[in-house]
Design a protein around this motif. Structure first.
Motif, mmCIF file in Angstrom:
data_model
loop_
_atom_site.group_PDB
_atom_site.id
_atom_site.type_symbol
_atom_site.label_atom_id
_atom_site.label_comp_id
_atom_site.label_asym_id
_atom_site.label_seq_id
_atom_site.Cartn_x
_atom_site.Cartn_y
_atom_site.Cartn_z
ATOM 1 N N THR A 64 0.796 -1.221 0.000
ATOM 2 C CA THR A 64 0.000 0.000 0.000
ATOM 3 C C THR A 64 0.828 1.270 0.000
ATOM 4 N N ASN A 65 2.080 1.205 0.448
ATOM 5 C CA ASN A 65 2.956 2.376 0.427
ATOM 6 C C ASN A 65 4.398 1.931 0.330
ATOM 7 N N PHE A 66 5.238 2.781 -0.266
ATOM 8 C CA PHE A 66 6.661 2.505 -0.398
ATOM 9 C C PHE A 66 7.441 3.802 -0.208
ATOM 10 N N ALA A 67 8.508 3.723 0.592
ATOM 11 C CA ALA A 67 9.430 4.854 0.746
ATOM 12 C C ALA A 67 10.811 4.285 1.016
ATOM 13 N N SER A 68 11.848 5.070 0.741
ATOM 14 C CA SER A 68 13.193 4.579 1.001
ATOM 15 C C SER A 68 14.122 5.711 1.408
ATOM 16 N N LEU A 69 15.106 5.344 2.221
ATOM 17 C CA LEU A 69 16.179 6.235 2.646
ATOM 18 C C LEU A 69 17.437 5.795 1.909
ATOM 19 N N PRO A 70 18.088 6.677 1.142
ATOM 20 C CA PRO A 70 19.263 6.261 0.373
ATOM 21 C C PRO A 70 20.332 5.622 1.251
ATOM 22 N N LYS A 76 6.102 11.141 -1.709
ATOM 23 C CA LYS A 76 7.358 11.336 -2.433
ATOM 24 C C LYS A 76 8.211 10.071 -2.457
ATOM 25 N N ASN A 77 7.744 9.004 -1.801
ATOM 26 C CA ASN A 77 8.504 7.745 -1.701
ATOM 27 C C ASN A 77 9.853 7.933 -1.017
ATOM 28 N N THR A 78 9.891 8.840 -0.033
ATOM 29 C CA THR A 78 11.140 9.124 0.668
ATOM 30 C C THR A 78 10.960 8.936 2.174
ATOM 31 N N VAL A 79 12.084 8.855 2.872
ATOM 32 C CA VAL A 79 12.108 8.803 4.330
ATOM 33 C C VAL A 79 12.985 9.944 4.825
ATOM 34 N N ASP A 80 12.462 10.742 5.739
ATOM 35 C CA ASP A 80 13.233 11.821 6.351
ATOM 36 C C ASP A 80 13.741 11.370 7.717
ATOM 37 N N VAL A 81 14.970 11.750 8.017
ATOM 38 C CA VAL A 81 15.519 11.536 9.355
ATOM 39 C C VAL A 81 15.487 12.871 10.071
ATOM 40 N N LEU A 82 14.702 12.943 11.143
ATOM 41 C CA LEU A 82 14.438 14.214 11.810
ATOM 42 C C LEU A 82 15.405 14.507 12.946
ATOM 43 N N GLY A 83 16.118 13.510 13.375
ATOM 44 C CA GLY A 83 17.040 13.686 14.498
ATOM 45 C C GLY A 83 17.193 12.379 15.237
ATOM 46 N N GLY A 84 17.608 12.437 16.483
ATOM 47 C CA GLY A 84 17.768 11.219 17.253
ATOM 48 C C GLY A 84 18.647 11.423 18.463
ATOM 49 N N ALA A 111 3.538 -2.230 8.944
ATOM 50 C CA ALA A 111 4.713 -1.642 8.318
ATOM 51 C C ALA A 111 5.875 -2.606 8.475
ATOM 52 N N VAL A 112 6.701 -2.718 7.442
ATOM 53 C CA VAL A 112 7.862 -3.608 7.444
ATOM 54 C C VAL A 112 9.047 -2.831 6.882
ATOM 55 N N LEU A 113 10.213 -2.956 7.524
ATOM 56 C CA LEU A 113 11.436 -2.303 7.072
ATOM 57 C C LEU A 113 12.557 -3.331 6.996
ATOM 58 N N ASN A 114 13.521 -3.052 6.119
ATOM 59 C CA ASN A 114 14.708 -3.900 6.048
ATOM 60 C C ASN A 114 15.849 -3.282 6.846
ATOM 61 N N ASP A 115 16.795 -4.126 7.235
ATOM 62 C CA ASP A 115 18.101 -3.698 7.736
ATOM 63 C C ASP A 115 19.042 -3.827 6.548
ATOM 64 N N ASN A 116 19.589 -2.702 6.064
ATOM 65 C CA ASN A 116 20.345 -2.746 4.816
ATOM 66 C C ASN A 116 21.805 -3.157 4.983
ATOM 67 N N ASP A 159 19.186 0.399 -0.096
ATOM 68 C CA ASP A 159 18.610 1.483 0.686
ATOM 69 C C ASP A 159 17.890 0.898 1.892
ATOM 70 N N ASN A 160 17.521 1.773 2.842
ATOM 71 C CA ASN A 160 16.591 1.378 3.898
ATOM 72 C C ASN A 160 15.181 1.598 3.363
ATOM 73 N N GLU A 161 14.455 0.522 3.101
ATOM 74 C CA GLU A 161 13.116 0.624 2.532
ATOM 75 C C GLU A 161 12.048 0.484 3.611
ATOM 76 N N PHE A 162 10.989 1.237 3.461
ATOM 77 C CA PHE A 162 9.876 1.299 4.419
ATOM 78 C C PHE A 162 8.604 1.054 3.625
ATOM 79 N N ILE A 163 7.922 -0.063 3.896
ATOM 80 C CA ILE A 163 6.692 -0.375 3.179
ATOM 81 C C ILE A 163 5.544 -0.583 4.158
ATOM 82 N N THR A 164 4.333 -0.326 3.687
ATOM 83 C CA THR A 164 3.145 -0.724 4.434
ATOM 84 C C THR A 164 2.377 -1.734 3.605
#
Length: 399
Positions: free
Chosen positions: A39-45, A121-129, A357-362, A377-382
């Motif tokens: 249902t959704n796809f996004a990725s962090l380079p 936008k099919n992207t993942v933002d890293v806001l901090g941590g 939601a499912v994510l990979n460890d790249n 990439d780090n992919e984020f799907i629902t």
């Protein structure tokens, strides 16, 4: 592409999770499980780094790995091995020990990242941590750094859950240990070892479980009183391919001794994560060790502690085949069916009663399951499941 990020922590509302695409799941072959739908796809380079951070990857050598040449001027943001859902559409994701072993991860700083998928936008933002530390000396063995910032040579965090007080519990593979961190990433108490189980990296010696086979999935019970901690590997003497699911009591800060057994489809497979559906049921990722076109088994199972067939193991039903997700709308520009063909798939969480939601460890820069010779990439799907989970309402509203 080398991508750097703003260092400040900014919260935002992500609405895409609340409005996934609504393609109906396709029918599976007669007698088999119904097909789940992307249902959704996004990725962090893959080449995403924390700006202004410390150099990393010195022990990887200087030869290119999937076209990426170490060491790195900054800390890479990679290896998402555990996920916590927040109320505003963001998620807290932990990086694991870094580059795979104690020996090569002494300059990788363990961290919780706040991430936000933007599915439009099919992207993942890293806001901090926040970076994990042990300022009060709770870890009883020497740390790599005198400032007691925790590195991948000290512990190997692979799973995370969060209590009602906002503190984080993390499962480690080097002990294996359970560790309790406050909201600023400071260790609150000594690591709690699992009685009778020791990994090769454990200073106590006499290991009876394989390396990197400790706590791969931990999850908080709906009532918030206990944690279920699932090992990735089989303890010596147990039936091959069975994994112990261990109950931990938060109030007493100790394991209760209650265990269940999860049976892998093959002793060569591994689990990637676990999340509670209710007091008895969990979603568990199970996978083989292959990637790309060689990948055969990447699945999400619904496991039940009640053992209705009385075989001494959790009952299990596949709810998503991650190598065969319906994708009629070609979300993210991907084919139908969509495949999630990674070596390590280590994050699952529940979005609503029919969406996960499912994510990979790249494994940056080592894995190349999406494109041979190119770091993943780090992919984020629902994923929309074919049927409702009928989850405990406390799980669905937990933040």
């Amino acid at each position: 592409m080398r991508r750097t990020l703003a260092a400040g922590l900014t919260l935002l509302t992500v609405t895409a999770l609340a409005t996934p695409t609504t393609a109906a799941p396709a029918a599976a072959p007669p007698g088999g499980p119904k097909q789940a739908t992307l249902t959704n796809f996004a990725s962090l380079p893959a080449e995403t780094y924390l700006p202004g951070s410390e150099p990393s990857g010195a022990a990887l050598g200087t030869s290119p790995i999937n076209g990426i040449t170490p060491p790195f001027a900054d800390q890479p943001i990679q290896g998402f091995s555990g996920l916590v859902r927040n109320s505003d559409g963001t998620f807290d994701a932990i990086s694991d020990n870094g580059y795979g072993t104690k020996a090569n991860s002494a300059d990788f700083l363990l961290r919780i990242h706040r991430i936000a998928p933007d599915f439009a936008k099919n992207t993942v933002d890293v806001l901090g941590g926040i970076t994990l530390t042990d300022p009060n000396g709770h870890i009883p063995f020497p740390l790599t750094r005198p400032d007691r910032v925790i590195t991948g040579a000290d512990i190997d965090i692979e799973s995370v859950t969060r209590g009602a007080d906002g503190t984080y519990w993390m499962g480690d593979e080097f002990g294996p240990y359970l560790l309790h961190f406050d909201r600023a990433g400071r260790l609150m108490a000594p690591p709690v070892p699992l009685p009778g189980v020791r990994a090769p990296e454990n200073p106590a010696g006499n290991p009876n479980i394989g390396g990197s086979k400790g706590f791969e999935g931990i999850t908080l019970s709906p009532d918030g009183k206990t944690i279920n901690a699932l090992l990735e590997g089989t303890v010596a003497g147990d039936t091959p391919g069975t994994l112990r699911l261990n109950e931990f009591d938060i109030a007493s800060n100790s394991f209760t001794g209650t265990t269940w057994h999860y049976q892998l489809e093959s002793p060569n497979f591994a689990i990637g994560d676990a999340i509670a559906v209710d007091r008895n049921r969990l979603l568990i990722i199970e996978r083989d060790s292959a990637q790309g076109v060689d990948a055969i088994v990447k699945r999400v199972y619904l496991a039940d502690k009640r053992d209705k067939d009385s075989d001494g193991k959790l009952d299990k039903t596949m709810v998503a085949d991650l190598l065969n997700l319906a994708n009629p709308k070609h979300i993210g520009g991907h084919a139908d069916p969509f495949k999630f063909p990674f070596v390590t798939i280590e994050d699952v969480t529940i979005i609503d009663d029919r969406t996960i939601a499912v994510l990979n460890d790249n494994n940056f820069p080592s894995s190349s399951g999406r494109t041979p010779g190119k770091p993943d990439d780090n992919e984020f799907i629902t994923i929309r499941l074919a049927e409702n989970l009928h989850a405990d309402p406390r799980v669905l509203r937990r933040r």
